[in-house]
Write an enzyme that holds these catalytic residues in place. Structure first.
Site, short mmCIF file in Angstrom:
data_model
loop_
_atom_site.label_atom_id
_atom_site.label_comp_id
_atom_site.label_asym_id
_atom_site.label_seq_id
_atom_site.Cartn_x
_atom_site.Cartn_y
_atom_site.Cartn_z
N GLY A 155 0.78 -1.24 0.00
CA GLY A 155 0.00 0.00 0.00
C GLY A 155 0.81 1.28 0.00
N ARG A 162 -15.66 -15.01 -8.87
CA ARG A 162 -15.29 -13.59 -8.89
C ARG A 162 -16.51 -12.69 -8.66
NH1 ARG A 162 -12.09 -11.49 -13.74
NH2 ARG A 162 -13.06 -13.15 -14.95
N MET A 205 -4.58 -6.98 -6.75
CA MET A 205 -4.16 -8.05 -7.64
C MET A 205 -5.30 -9.01 -8.03
SD MET A 205 -1.10 -7.16 -8.04
CE MET A 205 -0.23 -8.51 -8.82
N ARG A 206 -6.48 -8.45 -8.31
CA ARG A 206 -7.59 -9.27 -8.80
C ARG A 206 -8.12 -8.64 -10.07
NH1 ARG A 206 -8.10 -14.04 -6.98
NH2 ARG A 206 -10.34 -14.11 -7.35
N ASN A 225 -6.55 3.10 -12.07
CA ASN A 225 -5.51 2.14 -11.68
C ASN A 225 -4.15 2.79 -11.89
OD1 ASN A 225 -4.35 -0.41 -10.99
ND2 ASN A 225 -3.97 -0.80 -13.17
N HIS A 248 -0.26 1.67 -12.97
CA HIS A 248 0.48 0.54 -13.56
C HIS A 248 1.95 0.92 -13.69
CE1 HIS A 248 1.10 -3.09 -15.86
NE2 HIS A 248 1.77 -2.38 -16.74
N GLU A 266 -10.66 -4.72 -20.29
CA GLU A 266 -9.39 -5.32 -20.71
C GLU A 266 -8.29 -4.91 -19.73
OE1 GLU A 266 -11.24 -3.23 -22.72
OE2 GLU A 266 -12.35 -4.92 -23.60
N ASP A 315 -5.09 -3.58 -17.99
CA ASP A 315 -4.08 -2.55 -18.27
C ASP A 315 -4.36 -1.78 -19.55
OD1 ASP A 315 -2.83 -3.25 -15.91
OD2 ASP A 315 -1.55 -4.73 -16.87
#
Ligand code: GRF
Length: 223
Positions: free
Chosen positions: A14, A67, A92-93, A109, A111, A145, A147
């Site tokens: 985190g 999920r 990480m899901r 997000n 990346h 999709e 990333d």
């Protein structure tokens, strides 16, 4: 000023969460961090969030059959806290299209690569193996999709001759901590708009694009 009620979703240490919480401490920041959720009850970030005075919850994905069952529980927690916006920070899901469409336009997000290069995992190892001279990080809207999605902000860092995946990761991470709060500020303040795959309207180019010169490329520290 009404601040956007934001949840941060984590799975691990985190450090990006810390950066977002620190930025949102400023009362003029357009988002407030109202909740941190981890899919892993043992994520170190949960204790850090609590220590920072932020509500923290675990929704353990392992106890759900699939999920979507996991996401329905997560959604209930988000609704309970009246969450309006989500920042994924080392979460990480993968989400189902159902969850992504529920939050479309309201979920970011971070990346550790200059998308659309190096989607997926092990970005620093792959960048070194390819011999690229510039690497970096991207804050982007989430779409089904992995990333992909409109890019809000990026930072570019040099790749140095003696880099290892760890030193490169640390240099990139230091910039993640800069651009993620920057991206949340741009979106939450309404400064930018999405036009197809582009995010337009940043007040200055530096609000969306950072280039770290080699001369100031300290490896950085991993918290
Ligand atoms: C970061 O490198 C982020 O870009 C990636 O996962 C890592 C999470 O690190 N998605 P942290 O938990 O924020 O320290």
């Amino acid at each position: 000023m009404t601040r956007l009620r934001t949840a941060i979703l984590i799975s691990g240490r985190g450090s990006n969460m810390d950066a977002l919480i620190a930025a949102a401490k400023d009362p003029s920041f357009p988002a407030e961090i109202a909740l941190v959720v981890s899919n892993r009850p043992d994520a170190p970030g949960l204790a850090k969030a609590k220590a920072a005075g932020v509500a923290a919850a675990a929704v353990d994905h392992k106890i759900y059959a699939g999920r979507e069952e996991f996401e329905r529980s997560l959604q209930i927690v988000l609704e309970t806290y009246r969450i309006e916006f989500i920042c994924l920070a080392g979460f990480m899901r993968m989400f189902t299209p159902w969850f992504v469409s529920l939050w479309r336009g309201r979920i970011l997000n971070i990346h550790p690569a200059l998308l659309p290069s190096y989607r997926g995992l092990d970005t620093h190892e792959r960048a070194l193996a390819d011999g690229v001279k510039i690497h970096g990080c991207t804050a982007h809207f989430v779409v089904p999709e992995m990333d992909e999605g409109p890019i809000v902000a990026q930072a570019a860092v040099p790749v140095l001759d003696d880099d290892t995946p760890q030193t490169l990761a640390a240099r990139v991470l230091a910039q993640e901590h800069v651009i993620y709060p920057m991206a949340l500020r741009l979106v939450a303040s309404g400064a930018v708009r999405v036009d197809g795959n582009r995010v337009l309207g940043a007040p200055t180019p530096h609000d969306a694009a950072l280039i770290v010169p080699a001369a100031s490329a300290e490896p950085g520290r991993i918290a």
